[in-house]
Motif scaffolding. Structure first.
Motif, short mmCIF file in Angstrom:
data_model
loop_
_atom_site.label_atom_id
_atom_site.label_comp_id
_atom_site.label_asym_id
_atom_site.label_seq_id
_atom_site.Cartn_x
_atom_site.Cartn_y
_atom_site.Cartn_z
N ALA A 257 0.84 -1.19 0.07
CA ALA A 257 -0.02 -0.10 0.04
C ALA A 257 0.70 1.38 0.15
O ALA A 257 0.44 2.33 -0.48
CB ALA A 257 -0.88 0.14 1.17
N LEU A 258 2.05 1.10 0.47
CA LEU A 258 2.88 2.39 0.44
C LEU A 258 3.45 2.84 -0.88
O LEU A 258 3.86 3.89 -1.33
CB LEU A 258 4.22 2.10 1.36
CG LEU A 258 4.04 1.82 2.90
CD1 LEU A 258 5.45 1.33 3.57
CD2 LEU A 258 3.49 3.20 3.43
N PHE A 259 3.28 1.89 -1.69
CA PHE A 259 3.80 1.94 -3.25
C PHE A 259 2.67 2.24 -4.35
O PHE A 259 3.08 2.55 -5.36
CB PHE A 259 4.75 0.51 -3.73
CG PHE A 259 5.67 0.66 -2.83
CD1 PHE A 259 6.96 1.33 -2.90
CD2 PHE A 259 5.73 -0.30 -1.93
CE1 PHE A 259 7.99 1.54 -1.82
CE2 PHE A 259 6.92 -0.37 -0.85
CZ PHE A 259 8.20 0.39 -1.20
N VAL A 260 1.52 2.26 -3.79
CA VAL A 260 0.39 2.45 -4.87
C VAL A 260 0.12 3.82 -4.48
O VAL A 260 0.23 4.56 -3.30
CB VAL A 260 -0.95 1.67 -4.52
CG1 VAL A 260 -0.25 0.24 -5.13
CG2 VAL A 260 -1.40 1.78 -3.40
N GLY A 261 -0.59 4.84 -5.39
CA GLY A 261 -1.11 6.20 -5.19
C GLY A 261 -2.05 6.27 -4.11
O GLY A 261 -2.81 5.11 -3.65
N HIS A 262 -2.16 7.25 -3.61
CA HIS A 262 -3.32 7.55 -2.56
C HIS A 262 -4.75 7.42 -3.20
O HIS A 262 -4.93 7.72 -4.38
CB HIS A 262 -3.28 9.03 -1.88
CG HIS A 262 -2.29 9.26 -1.14
ND1 HIS A 262 -1.82 8.58 0.29
CD2 HIS A 262 -1.32 10.21 -1.08
CE1 HIS A 262 -0.88 8.86 0.76
NE2 HIS A 262 -0.48 10.02 0.02
N GLY A 263 -5.62 6.74 -2.36
CA GLY A 263 -6.95 6.65 -2.97
C GLY A 263 -7.36 5.14 -2.74
O GLY A 263 -7.22 4.53 -1.57
N ALA B 222 -6.32 2.31 0.26
CA ALA B 222 -7.23 2.05 1.46
C ALA B 222 -7.62 0.63 1.51
O ALA B 222 -7.45 -0.02 2.55
CB ALA B 222 -8.33 3.01 0.97
N VAL B 223 -7.92 -0.13 0.21
CA VAL B 223 -8.22 -1.47 0.54
C VAL B 223 -6.99 -2.40 0.68
O VAL B 223 -7.33 -3.21 1.81
CB VAL B 223 -8.67 -1.97 -1.16
CG1 VAL B 223 -8.73 -3.43 -1.09
CG2 VAL B 223 -9.95 -1.41 -1.23
N LEU B 224 -5.91 -1.88 0.32
CA LEU B 224 -4.65 -2.70 0.80
C LEU B 224 -4.32 -2.54 2.07
O LEU B 224 -4.01 -3.52 2.89
CB LEU B 224 -3.43 -2.33 0.15
CG LEU B 224 -3.38 -2.97 -1.56
CD1 LEU B 224 -2.20 -2.24 -2.53
CD2 LEU B 224 -3.29 -4.33 -1.42
N THR B 225 -4.51 -1.36 2.62
CA THR B 225 -4.20 -1.15 4.14
C THR B 225 -5.15 -1.55 5.04
O THR B 225 -4.88 -2.39 6.04
CB THR B 225 -4.15 0.44 4.36
OG1 THR B 225 -3.14 1.01 3.51
CG2 THR B 225 -3.87 0.83 5.68
#
Length: 122
Positions: free
Chosen positions: A91-97, A101-104
């Protein structure tokens, strides 16, 4: 370390579950507040918060679940928590959004589940 009193490990597991819940609330609330109100994006979605959260989750999970695994010899809590920490790291490497959120949220759910499995008696 395997002789660590269960109460310390249990406290760390409970802290891990609480940290996971706070992270999930922060993530969902951050997306909602930014999307609906357009406020606080700089603070609520700051990458530093996510990096520090992942570092804290890794440290607490490593200690609590590592001690638990040495004591009860069950690998499932370790595998589940590791999958969750991996989701949080991605999740740290995908853009905000939505993807972040789903990964986190999936990651913190799995880490919390790992801690709960670690608390179960053998």
């Amino acid at each position: 370390m395997a002789s660590c009193p269960p109460s310390i490990r249990h406290r760390l597991d409970r802290l891990g579950v609480m940290l996971s819940a706070l992270c999930a609330v922060h993530c969902v609330a951050g997306v909602v507040v930014v999307a609906v109100l357009g406020l606080g994006g700089g603070l609520l979605l700051a990458p530093e918060i996510h990096r520090y959260g992942l570092a804290a989750a890794t440290l607490i999970a490593g200690l609590a679940i590592g001690l638990g695994t040495m004591r009860h010899r069950r690998r499932l809590p370790l595998l589940v928590a590791t999958a969750g920490l991996s989701c949080m790291a991605v999740a740290l490497f995908v853009g905000h959004g939505v993807e972040e959120a789903v990964l986190t949220v999936a990651g913190v759910f799995l880490v919390a589940l790992g801690h709960l499995l670690n608390l179960r008696p053998a």
